[in-house]
Design a protein around this motif. Structure first.
Motif, mmCIF file in Angstrom:
data_model
loop_
_atom_site.group_PDB
_atom_site.id
_atom_site.type_symbol
_atom_site.label_atom_id
_atom_site.label_comp_id
_atom_site.label_asym_id
_atom_site.label_seq_id
_atom_site.Cartn_x
_atom_site.Cartn_y
_atom_site.Cartn_z
ATOM 1 N N GLY A 117 0.847 -1.082 0.031
ATOM 2 C CA GLY A 117 0.005 -0.093 -0.076
ATOM 3 C C GLY A 117 0.831 1.300 -0.020
ATOM 4 O O GLY A 117 0.190 2.349 0.014
ATOM 5 N N TRP A 165 -3.127 4.488 1.658
ATOM 6 C CA TRP A 165 -3.828 3.363 2.573
ATOM 7 C C TRP A 165 -4.186 4.030 3.799
ATOM 8 O O TRP A 165 -5.197 3.663 4.448
ATOM 9 N N THR A 351 0.953 -8.319 5.208
ATOM 10 C CA THR A 351 0.690 -6.943 4.871
ATOM 11 C C THR A 351 0.627 -6.053 6.512
ATOM 12 O O THR A 351 1.017 -4.846 6.468
#
Length: 390
Positions: A117, A165, A351
């Motif tokens: 992101g 993000w 992530t």
């Protein structure tokens, strides 16, 4: 008395978490005070603009820069009859999300975070004040007002397209109306940032001897500033001469923004801050002529300062540090401090872990990143780089 287009604390959209307000401070004064007392704000004293923190005591840090931005912002907000406290809060918070090693560190971390992101310092500033400052009993973050958060998120203009993000995640639960412009107060903070760094980068570049006073005196705007000083003080010594010229340069930038912005506001005749947000353009601006001259100055600084050989050497070294620290913590999250390891335990996937590692590295100061790299990885120390001889 504030203008009708100023942001009125009595009309604030409030905080994400309801709380009893102070009897002695307005909402925006309270926001400003919370920012000043934040851990991330204190860390700015060891985060640098261009030069690495250990290179000299006279170079600007993110903290001194933020104070200078807030000083300019207060002056301009008062002149334009805006809310000074909101303007100051946004100005003081605008750099909270910066990584160690300035924009070089941000570029390195953004590249490493590309699969997860990306990384953006403005979005990170919002993340810090809404999540990572964890001191209060009832919520994470500082629980700032909607107006201050809006200013942090979009002081440079509407955020559209590929939204970072961290900003997108927060906006899902607290709509900051990213498609509109921010308040005039936030716009003042943004232009104050431009004024401050255009001025102090010239100061710092001279101190680092990356260019000469005579070279500066040939640049647009500055040529007239030096000429005026020479007419008024023909025998002035070297240091006082350049200080007087740069002082005039600083003043010209402020006066230009005030004149253009006042004209923009008069033409729009906004009856409320909502009209400012819906204007479709920035109200707080430089004149086109001055902006063209500033771009020439910025190009000079890019060539002679930001890409000077000693600075480029430093960029390579600190990029390597970030490039090595990130995968190290991804592989060895147990080396993160204790308070970070709970988040690691709750991480659902790679992530989530990468974002924790990114938050940790982004929060490091220059000196702490250097120390951690030496302790955990070792290798060649940071080069001496540019020093001021202090």
């Amino acid at each position: 008395m504030a203008a009708p287009y100023a942001t009125d604390p009595a009309q604030s959209r409030g905080r994400l978490y309801a709380e009893e307000e102070s009897a002695h401070r307005s909402l925006f004064q309270r926001d400003r005070d919370r920012i000043i007392h934040a851990s991330a704000f204190r860390r700015l004293k060891h985060k640098t603009q261009v030069f690495i923190e250990h290179e000299g005591d006279y170079f600007r840090t993110r903290l001194t820069h933020s104070i200078e931005v807030a000083q300019v912002a207060r002056t301009m907000a008062a002149s334009l009859d805006l809310n000074v406290e909101l303007t100051e809060a946004v100005a003081l918070a605008h750099d909270l999300g910066h990584t160690p090693f300035g924009h070089t560190g941000e570029e390195a971390l953004n590249a490493l975070m590309a699969p997860y992101g990306g990384f953006d310092h403005n979005a990170q500033a919002l993340r810090i004040v809404t999540d990572l400052e964890r001191h209060y009993a009832e919520w994470d973050g500082l629980n700032l007002t909607w107006e201050t958060l809006e200013g942090i998120a979009k002081h440079n203009g509407p955020v559209t397209g590929d939204i970072p993000w961290a900003l997108a995640e927060y906006n899902k639960r607290h709509d900051l109306e990213l498609h509109t412009h921010a308040s005039a107060e936030a716009q003042v903070a943004a232009l104050s940032d431009d004024i401050a760094y255009n001025n102090h980068d010239l100061h710092d570049g001279l101190r680092a001897e990356l260019f000469s006073t005579d070279e500066l005196a040939e640049l647009p705007i500055l040529h007239d500033c030096f000429a005026e000083v020479d007419r008024q003080y023909p025998e002035l010594n070297y240091y006082r001469r350049r200080h007087e010229a740069l002082r005039r340069f600083f003043g010209l930038l402020v006066e230009d923004v005030l004149a253009v912005s006042a004209a923009n506001i008069k033409a729009l005749a906004p009856a409320s801050v909502r009209d400012v947000r819906a204007a479709g353009r920035m109200m707080i601006q430089f004149s086109p002529a001055l902006w063209r001259d500033l771009k020439t100055i910025r190009q000079f600084l890019f060539t002679r300062m930001y890409r000077a050989p000693a600075v480029v050497e430093m960029r390579v070294a600190v990029t390597q540090m970030i490039d090595e620290l990130f995968p190290f913590f991804m592989t060895n999250p147990e080396e993160l401090p204790k308070q970070w390891r709970k988040d690691v335990a709750d991480a659902r996937d790679e992530t989530a872990l990468a974002r924790i590692v990114s938050d940790y590295i982004a929060g490091m100061t220059d000196r702490f990143a250097i120390q951690q790299h030496a302790r955990l990885i070792g290798g060649t120390p940071v080069p001496a780089g540019v020093t001021d001889g202090h």
